[in-house]
Design an enzyme around this catalytic site. Sequence first.
Site, PDB file in Angstrom:
ATOM      1  N   HIS A 129       0.876  -1.175   0.000  1.00  0.00           N
ATOM      2  CA  HIS A 129       0.000   0.000   0.000  1.00  0.00           C
ATOM      3  C   HIS A 129       0.913   1.226   0.000  1.00  0.00           C
ATOM      4  CE1 HIS A 129      -4.201  -0.896  -0.096  1.00  0.00           C
ATOM      5  NE2 HIS A 129      -4.037  -1.922   0.711  1.00  0.00           N
ATOM      6  N   ASP A 134      -4.852   1.976   1.926  1.00  0.00           N
ATOM      7  CA  ASP A 134      -5.251   1.235   3.144  1.00  0.00           C
ATOM      8  C   ASP A 134      -5.859   2.193   4.176  1.00  0.00           C
ATOM      9  OD1 ASP A 134      -2.747   2.443   3.299  1.00  0.00           O
ATOM     10  OD2 ASP A 134      -1.850   0.913   4.574  1.00  0.00           O
ATOM     11  N   HIS A 276      12.954   5.669 -29.211  1.00  0.00           N
ATOM     12  CA  HIS A 276      13.662   4.521 -29.789  1.00  0.00           C
ATOM     13  C   HIS A 276      13.778   4.685 -31.296  1.00  0.00           C
ATOM     14  CE1 HIS A 276      13.622   2.297 -26.067  1.00  0.00           C
ATOM     15  NE2 HIS A 276      12.347   2.604 -25.923  1.00  0.00           N
ATOM     16  N   TYR A 332      -6.881   9.736 -17.226  1.00  0.00           N
ATOM     17  CA  TYR A 332      -7.705  10.363 -16.186  1.00  0.00           C
ATOM     18  C   TYR A 332      -8.057  11.805 -16.571  1.00  0.00           C
ATOM     19  CZ  TYR A 332      -5.432   7.103 -12.802  1.00  0.00           C
ATOM     20  OH  TYR A 332      -4.935   6.032 -12.131  1.00  0.00           O
ATOM     21  N   GLU A 408      -0.345   7.621  11.486  1.00  0.00           N
ATOM     22  CA  GLU A 408      -1.779   7.335  11.673  1.00  0.00           C
ATOM     23  C   GLU A 408      -2.488   8.378  12.540  1.00  0.00           C
ATOM     24  OE1 GLU A 408      -0.719   3.649  13.310  1.00  0.00           O
ATOM     25  OE2 GLU A 408      -1.090   2.470  11.492  1.00  0.00           O
TER      26      GLU A 408
END
Length: 430
Positions: A129, A134, A276, A332, A408
């Site tokens: 994560h 999470d 390339h 997105y 946290e």
Amino acid sequence: MKKLLMLSFLISAGSFGQSSLNAKIDKSADKIESKVIDWRRDFHKHPELGNQEFRTAKIVADHLRSLGMEVTENVAVTGVVGILRGSKPGPMVALRADMDALPVAERNDLPFRSVNTGTYNGQETGIMHACGHDSHVAILMGVAEVLAGMKKQLEGSVKFIFQPAEEGIYEPGVTTFGAKQMVEEGVMTDVDAIFGLHIWAAIEAGKIGYRSGPFMAGVDNLEVTITGTQAHGASPWSGVDPIVTSAQAILGLQTILSRNVNIAENPAVVTVGAIHGGIRHNIIPEKVEMIGTIRTFGEEQQTLVHQRIHEIITNIAKSAGAKADVKIGKLYPSTVNPPELTDKMLPSLNAAAGIGNVISMDPVTGSEDFSFFQKEKPGFFIFLGGMKKGGDPLTTPSHHTPDFYIDEAGFVLGVRALSYFVVDYMGMKK
Ligand SMILES: [Zn+2]
Ligand SMILES: [Zn+2]
């Protein structure tokens, strides 16, 4: 006595910035904090890649069901949707968390460090994560419990959206994003507004970042092939050199940002990430291939940048007698916070974090598939501080790296902010 009565009147009227409704949320949020941290550690230890979030989804669905919600599983592959119906009529407010982890091998020495490995596009890899999703799942499970405890008071309903694959699925022939697929499966049809957060490693825990208008970039992929005429390296005049043409095209692209985009308004990025062509020192090849990434803020700017890329590359190739094939794949859209909704919700953020702890941010050139939800209905997206107090945002390990680390201590603020959004959007009396 009279003074005391007056004081208690002021407190109940919210003059001290703390309404009884917010106080109730704060109390349940504090109570659930240690559970949120435990959930997060469990998810952190058992991360799952996009569209494979089976274990995570099961834990989420069981939790929502235990709170008495209507739960639908396997939405957009592994997504979970729970509906909490309030006792009074009102809007449907959606809250969203993303569940997927990344193909990164964790380097942190934590008791709950990732134990999972897997295969990503045919390669063996650690799974981690490393973007903090999470935390999002755990925080939203906490919010679900807090708001379920207020079901009788809620003036409207809450839709809990746990989506898979925010980081995108890039397999041969398949490019998709969890939010996009959830929208296609209709999760937004009955929603009035949606809110989401991202834990952010470069903002101190206890603070919240937001931006009105374009916040995170839209991302598109660039694929270019320049075709010339092969020749001996000793006699370039007998061919058309796609290498020199590509070099000019790459330099030409730089003028989009320096001469076309109003950079005082919003930034943009055009990066050629790979090129390339050729095989030997004395052969001018027939073709050069280039790939790159485009970051823009808002549809108007995106249209301008795409148009200039096409014009510059095609015309530089033409001037050399070469041909250019330019393909832009839209990934997105830009994550844009509608100013009206931002203004409406800012007081909720200030109430949750305290005025000095709410930061108006610069645009972020990273991206979020939350933008697909925002294209359907008004949506507000914020960053939640996850850096240790006193940490240095410049040296703190960034998202998507093996040392990525989250403090946290900021989680409880996330639970409160999302809960405030719901009751404030519903216009509930404080
Ligand atoms: Zn990420
Ligand atoms: Zn993320």
